[in-house]
Scaffold this motif. Structure first.
Motif, PDB file in Angstrom:
ATOM      1  N   VAL A   1       0.848  -1.194   0.000  1.00 17.82           N
ATOM      2  CA  VAL A   1       0.000   0.000   0.000  1.00 17.82           C
ATOM      3  C   VAL A   1       0.885   1.245   0.000  1.00 17.82           C
ATOM      4  O   VAL A   1       1.798   1.382   0.821  1.00 17.82           O
ATOM      5  N   GLN A   2       0.622   2.149  -0.929  1.00 15.97           N
ATOM      6  CA  GLN A   2       1.395   3.378  -1.026  1.00 15.97           C
ATOM      7  C   GLN A   2       0.831   4.436  -0.084  1.00 15.97           C
ATOM      8  O   GLN A   2      -0.383   4.599   0.012  1.00 15.97           O
ATOM      9  N   PRO A   3       1.694   5.159   0.608  1.00 13.02           N
ATOM     10  CA  PRO A   3       1.182   6.195   1.516  1.00 13.02           C
ATOM     11  C   PRO A   3       0.504   7.315   0.743  1.00 13.02           C
ATOM     12  O   PRO A   3       0.827   7.577  -0.424  1.00 13.02           O
ATOM     13  N   LYS A   4      -0.453   7.950   1.405  1.00 15.28           N
ATOM     14  CA  LYS A   4      -1.136   9.079   0.787  1.00 15.28           C
ATOM     15  C   LYS A   4      -0.113  10.145   0.410  1.00 15.28           C
ATOM     16  O   LYS A   4       0.754  10.490   1.210  1.00 15.28           O
ATOM     17  N   GLY A   5      -0.221  10.649  -0.807  1.00 13.29           N
ATOM     18  CA  GLY A   5       0.725  11.642  -1.283  1.00 13.29           C
ATOM     19  C   GLY A   5       1.913  11.069  -2.022  1.00 13.29           C
ATOM     20  O   GLY A   5       2.782  11.813  -2.478  1.00 13.29           O
TER      21      GLY A   5
ATOM     22  N   SER B   1      -1.935  14.250  -7.669  1.00 18.20           N
ATOM     23  CA  SER B   1      -3.292  13.958  -8.121  1.00 18.20           C
ATOM     24  C   SER B   1      -3.263  13.543  -9.591  1.00 18.20           C
ATOM     25  O   SER B   1      -2.352  13.892 -10.338  1.00 18.20           O
TER      26      SER B   1
ATOM     27  N   GLU C   1     -11.990  16.600  -7.972  1.00 19.08           N
ATOM     28  CA  GLU C   1     -12.423  16.373  -6.595  1.00 19.08           C
ATOM     29  C   GLU C   1     -13.943  16.474  -6.479  1.00 19.08           C
ATOM     30  O   GLU C   1     -14.592  15.665  -5.807  1.00 19.08           O
TER      31      GLU C   1
ATOM     32  N   TYR D   1     -15.511  13.358  -8.010  1.00 20.77           N
ATOM     33  CA  TYR D   1     -15.399  12.201  -7.136  1.00 20.77           C
ATOM     34  C   TYR D   1     -16.433  12.249  -6.014  1.00 20.77           C
ATOM     35  O   TYR D   1     -16.924  11.210  -5.552  1.00 20.77           O
TER      36      TYR D   1
END
Length: 224
Positions: A180-184, A188, A212, A215
């Motif tokens: 799992v890749q960290p947020k950021g 975007s 955004e 979504y």
């Protein structure tokens, strides 16, 4: 824009087999197992029907008249993919970017293949057949989410259907947190596409805001 591209290929381009060599390579594999040879039952049985009914995502592959292929993910709440009978399944066409790659391909070539996934389960369900589009009101209403029915449905006449073993998902550890890749970790999508097509910083910010909003407000119906 990233300073460098993290290519992971060897330092030289790989040598490729000619047609004769490729045929010899394929012929060198061990024979298919008896179970694998007969597991395509050509219909949706109770096991696969339950799997599809619980699945929130599938991948659908189509091709145009020349054979150029496209694969796209389709995601919905469980129960949205419909098993109409043992030879027929249907999935909604939800709002997207209106490239319409899948729908345009189906106008030229009805052949489709799908893989259904179920979070936490390492086996998958594979289906292939031919597809047509439907705007049948009862079918579309049965696919409504948050009161919003899709504009059309893709109805697949099943030719091939079978359970696929877990090796690929076990190798990838898809449902584990290992990769799992960290947020950021990535910008975007609007910013990455903006880099690719040369948008200005102002335009990237506008598109980030629009994405955004889409979504949050446009998952089940097009934004007006």
């Amino acid at each position: 824009m990233p300073d460098s591209v993290p290519f992971s290929a060897p330092p030289t381009q790989p040598a490729l087999l000619d047609a004769e060599g490729a045929a010899a390579l394929v012929a060198s594999y061990a024979p298919v197992s008896v179970t694998a040879a007969v597991k395509d039952i050509g219909r949706i049985d109770a096991h696969m029907g339950r799997f599809i009914a619980l699945s929130p995502i599938c991948l659908i592959s189509t091709a145009d008249a020349t054979g150029k292929q496209d694969v796209t993910p389709r995601g919905d709440p469980p129960g949205s993919f419909k098993v109409l009978d043992e030879k027929t399944i249907a999935l909604a066409d939800r709002p997207g970017n209106n490239r319409l790659d899948t729908l345009r391909n189906l106008l030229e070539n009805p052949e489709v293949a799908l893989i259904f996934l179920l979070p936490g389960v390492n086996e998958t369900v594979r289906v292939a057949g031919t597809a047509r589009l439907s705007v049948d009101p009862a079918l579309l209403e049965s696919m409504a989410v948050q009161g919003k029915a899709p504009k059309c449905a893709i109805v697949v006449s099943v030719r091939q259907a079978y359970l696929h073993c877990a090796k690929a998902l076990l190798r990838s550890r898809l449902w584990s947190p290992d990769y799992v890749q960290p947020k950021g970790a990535f910008p975007s999508i609007s910013r990455m596409v903006g880099d690719q097509i040369g948008l200005s910083e102002e335009e990237k910010k506008k598109r980030e805001a629009a994405t955004e909003h889409a979504y949050k407000e446009g998952l089940w119906a097009p934004i007006q």
